[in-house]
Write an enzyme that holds these catalytic residues in place. Structure first.
Site, PDB file in Angstrom:
ATOM      1  N   ASP A   1       5.835   0.276   2.937  1.00 18.25           N
ATOM      2  CA  ASP A   1       5.978  -0.803   3.509  1.00 18.25           C
ATOM      3  C   ASP A   1       5.555  -2.135   2.799  1.00 18.25           C
ATOM      4  O   ASP A   1       5.437  -1.865   1.380  1.00 18.25           O
ATOM      5  CB  ASP A   1       5.371  -0.844   4.950  1.00 18.25           C
ATOM      6  CG  ASP A   1       3.989  -0.710   4.900  1.00 18.25           C
ATOM      7  OD1 ASP A   1       3.421  -0.834   3.744  1.00 18.25           O
ATOM      8  OD2 ASP A   1       3.103  -0.231   6.007  1.00 18.25           O
TER       9      ASP A   1
ATOM     10  N   ASP B   1       0.982  -1.320   0.092  1.00 15.01           N
ATOM     11  CA  ASP B   1       0.149  -0.201  -0.023  1.00 15.01           C
ATOM     12  C   ASP B   1       0.853   1.256  -0.087  1.00 15.01           C
ATOM     13  O   ASP B   1       0.447   2.371  -0.648  1.00 15.01           O
ATOM     14  CB  ASP B   1      -1.085   0.026   1.049  1.00 15.01           C
ATOM     15  CG  ASP B   1      -0.570   0.478   2.622  1.00 15.01           C
ATOM     16  OD1 ASP B   1       0.698  -0.010   2.971  1.00 15.01           O
ATOM     17  OD2 ASP B   1      -0.864   1.531   3.110  1.00 15.01           O
TER      18      ASP B   1
ATOM     19  N   GLU C   1       6.411   9.688   2.454  1.00 11.78           N
ATOM     20  CA  GLU C   1       5.817   8.416   1.779  1.00 11.78           C
ATOM     21  C   GLU C   1       4.766   8.562   0.873  1.00 11.78           C
ATOM     22  O   GLU C   1       3.983   9.468   0.882  1.00 11.78           O
ATOM     23  CB  GLU C   1       5.268   7.693   3.169  1.00 11.78           C
ATOM     24  CG  GLU C   1       4.951   6.297   3.153  1.00 11.78           C
ATOM     25  CD  GLU C   1       4.512   5.441   4.144  1.00 11.78           C
ATOM     26  OE1 GLU C   1       4.684   4.013   4.160  1.00 11.78           O
ATOM     27  OE2 GLU C   1       4.554   5.951   5.229  1.00 11.78           O
TER      28      GLU C   1
ATOM     29  N   TYR D   1      -4.040   2.085  11.604  1.00 15.92           N
ATOM     30  CA  TYR D   1      -3.423   2.236  10.220  1.00 15.92           C
ATOM     31  C   TYR D   1      -4.414   2.686   9.141  1.00 15.92           C
ATOM     32  O   TYR D   1      -4.301   3.734   8.481  1.00 15.92           O
ATOM     33  CB  TYR D   1      -2.809   0.920   9.792  1.00 15.92           C
ATOM     34  CG  TYR D   1      -1.807   0.727  10.723  1.00 15.92           C
ATOM     35  CD1 TYR D   1      -0.520   0.953  10.683  1.00 15.92           C
ATOM     36  CD2 TYR D   1      -1.918  -0.413  11.603  1.00 15.92           C
ATOM     37  CE1 TYR D   1       0.725   0.438  11.352  1.00 15.92           C
ATOM     38  CE2 TYR D   1      -1.075  -0.913  12.464  1.00 15.92           C
ATOM     39  CZ  TYR D   1       0.282  -0.306  12.557  1.00 15.92           C
ATOM     40  OH  TYR D   1       1.226  -0.864  13.249  1.00 15.92           O
TER      41      TYR D   1
END
Length: 524
Positions: free
Chosen positions: A106, A103, A497, A254
């Site tokens: 990671d 996603d 990110e 998350y």
């Protein structure tokens, strides 16, 4: 001389009065025109026109991030530093979950944002497939979509079972390693009748229903399979209502869900488009519109909140005169009214314009992943602009002021141009586009040399002050702070990110801007 001078001054005085009067009249006319704005609808665009090179180039770059994020046994891999990974995902349940996409930076596979990525990518292809094809990106988009939908189908082995996560985020986030080198356990998480997950099951139904339309003309057998799973998943989601954030508490850290009502409307809307079954239209208008849709209240479109997307998607039915009962049409009218309230909030000179903007003019809602909202809002603005053009709708009103499709398109252009480098930092937030873009994307695979042997403990690459050895092409990084500043540090995951769901919306936005073209009146 004195008389002549006085006469000259008199004429000058009258001239000044006349000029001022003319300016006042002009201002009044402009104001009245803006408020009444009875202009004729603009012509409906034809086939794709001239290509806007910078958006075509940006789209070609953005598409590559899906290749960067692929899991499984790669086919026709064009990313030199990527290889096969996670080949045993799902094996403990005797299913193949090796495909799909990681996603973000990671190696987790979270079902809710992955399904949202597929839904938005499908929507983009359905609306702007011709534009994608004009720059040879349509097949690339379909390939990325199928890589996800193959995973989603495999994750639904029984009617009322859906695997919604692969990997343990606590273990995954303690490791800094390349995906190809993973050896850690990758447990599975599912939702079912006793541990329901309405939002993730409904979002997956939306993904598969919308994708069934994409593949209908290129692979009808696969399209039928996707639609079958979509119907089953919607029934599961609606029958066993309950939030996955309650059933699976760890996801709250998350991808916490704030509600599942929006996903039910979103999924039913896509199922109506895919099937033409009137019961789905009644579901979103007569049965649940008032209770679930928050009619009249503008919201922000995101992986968690689908209300704004649903308002715009259902507006196309109202604008293109769908076959609906009076009661259903009344509901569609409310969806369109709310969609226009959303548009009014985006336009900077609208009476109801949001003040949530950076100093440089970027829509700015949240410091974490700040790019999410301006990109999604701009995508919806381009869509609504094109719906208006293709349905020959001249304007819409914001508290008495009228605005046109070009106003919406110009807003979207202002946002994408900021993203591509027209900002105070003079930085392209799309990695690989332009000559100045982030060098330290928070991304494990990009930050570690392809030949490095790190095991789980590759933290030296996380903390390194050097640029990433591998370029995460197409990554749209998190974005700037409200003062338009950006800190290019790998440890600054808030800003550096990237995510697949942001990329899906970006691809839709760029596809809508790469050239002019009408959108289809229906998807079937």
């Amino acid at each position: 001389m004195g008389a002549v001078s006085r006469c000259s001054k008199g004429w000058v005085g009258w001239l000044i009065v006349l000029v001022v009067a003319a300016l006042v009249v002009t201002a009044v006319v402009i104001t009245v025109t803006k408020k009444s704005h009875k202009s004729e609808p603009a012509p409906v665009p034809g086939p794709p026109g001239a290509i806007t090179t910078k958006y075509a180039d940006a789209l070609s770059v953005a598409m590559q991030f899906f290749d960067v994020q692929k899991s499984g046994k790669l086919v026709n891999n064009k990313i030199s530093w990527r290889g096969d990974s996670a080949l045993k995902d799902g094996s403990q349940a005797k299913i193949d979950l090796s495909k799909g996409m990681y996603d973000a930076g990671d190696h987790m596979k979270f079902g809710l944002p992955m399904a949202f990525t597929a839904t938005v990518l499908s929507w983009s292809i359905l609306e702007y497939g011709d534009q994608m094809a004009a720059i040879k990106q349509q097949d690339h988009a379909r390939d990325a979509l199928r890589w996800i939908t193959d995973f989603l189908v495999a994750a639904h082995p029984k009617d009322n079972v859906l695997y919604i996560q692969v990997g343990d985020p606590d273990i995954d986030h303690k490791c800094w390693e390349r995906p190809e080198a993973m050896t850690e356990e990758r447990p599975l998480v599912q939702v079912n009748t006793t541990s329901p997950g309405t939002e993730v099951a409904a979002e997956t139904a939306a993904a598969l229903a919308s994708a069934s339309l994409v593949f209908k003309t290129v692979d009808s057998t696969y399209s039928d399979l996707l639609l079958q799973h979509a119907k089953q998943l919607f029934t599961f989601a609606d029958t066993y209502r309950g939030s996955y954030s309650i059933s699976v508490p760890k996801v709250q850290q998350y991808y916490n869900s704030t509600s599942y009502k929006d996903e039910l409307l979103w999924a039913a809307s896509w199922l109506y488009h895919a099937t033409g079954d009137q019961s789905y239209l009644s579901y979103v208008t007569v049965e649940n519109g008032r209770g679930f849709a928050d009619w009249g209240r503008p919201t922000w479109f995101s992986w968690d909140d689908k209300r704004a997307g649903t308002q715009v998607l259902l507006s196309r039915l109202h604008l293109f005169s769908s076959k609906a009962s009076n009661a259903e049409n009344a509901g569609l009218r409310m969806y369109r009214k709310t969609a226009e309230a959303i548009m009014c909030g985006l336009l900077p000179d609208s009476p109801t314009a949001t003040s949530s903007r950076s100093d440089g003019g970027l829509i700015w809602i949240d410091q974490w992943n700040s790019m999410q909202h301006p990109v999604a809002a701009s995508f919806l603005a381009v869509l609504y602009s094109d719906y208006m053009l293709s349905s020959r709708t001249a304007s819409f009103s914001c508290n008495g002021n009228s605005y046109t499709p070009s106003d919406l398109r110009n807003f979207a252009i202002s946002q994408i141009d900021y993203i591509l480098g027209n900002n105070p930092m003079k930085l392209s937030y799309l990695v690989g586009y332009g000559s100045n873009y982030p060098q330290q994307v928070h991304h494990r695979g990009a930050s570690i040399p392809a030949d490095a042997k790190t095991g789980c403990d590759g933290l030296q690459w996380l903390t390194s002050s050097k640029p990433n050895p591998n370029v995460a092409m197409g990554a749209l990084v998190g974005g700037p702070f409200k003062n338009d500043s950006y800190i290019d540090s790998r440890n600054n995951s808030m800003q550096t990110e990237a995510s697949t769901y942001n990329s899906a919306v970006l691809v839709g936005l760029l596809s809508g801007l790469v050239t002019t073209s009408s959108v289809p009146a229906s998807f079937t």
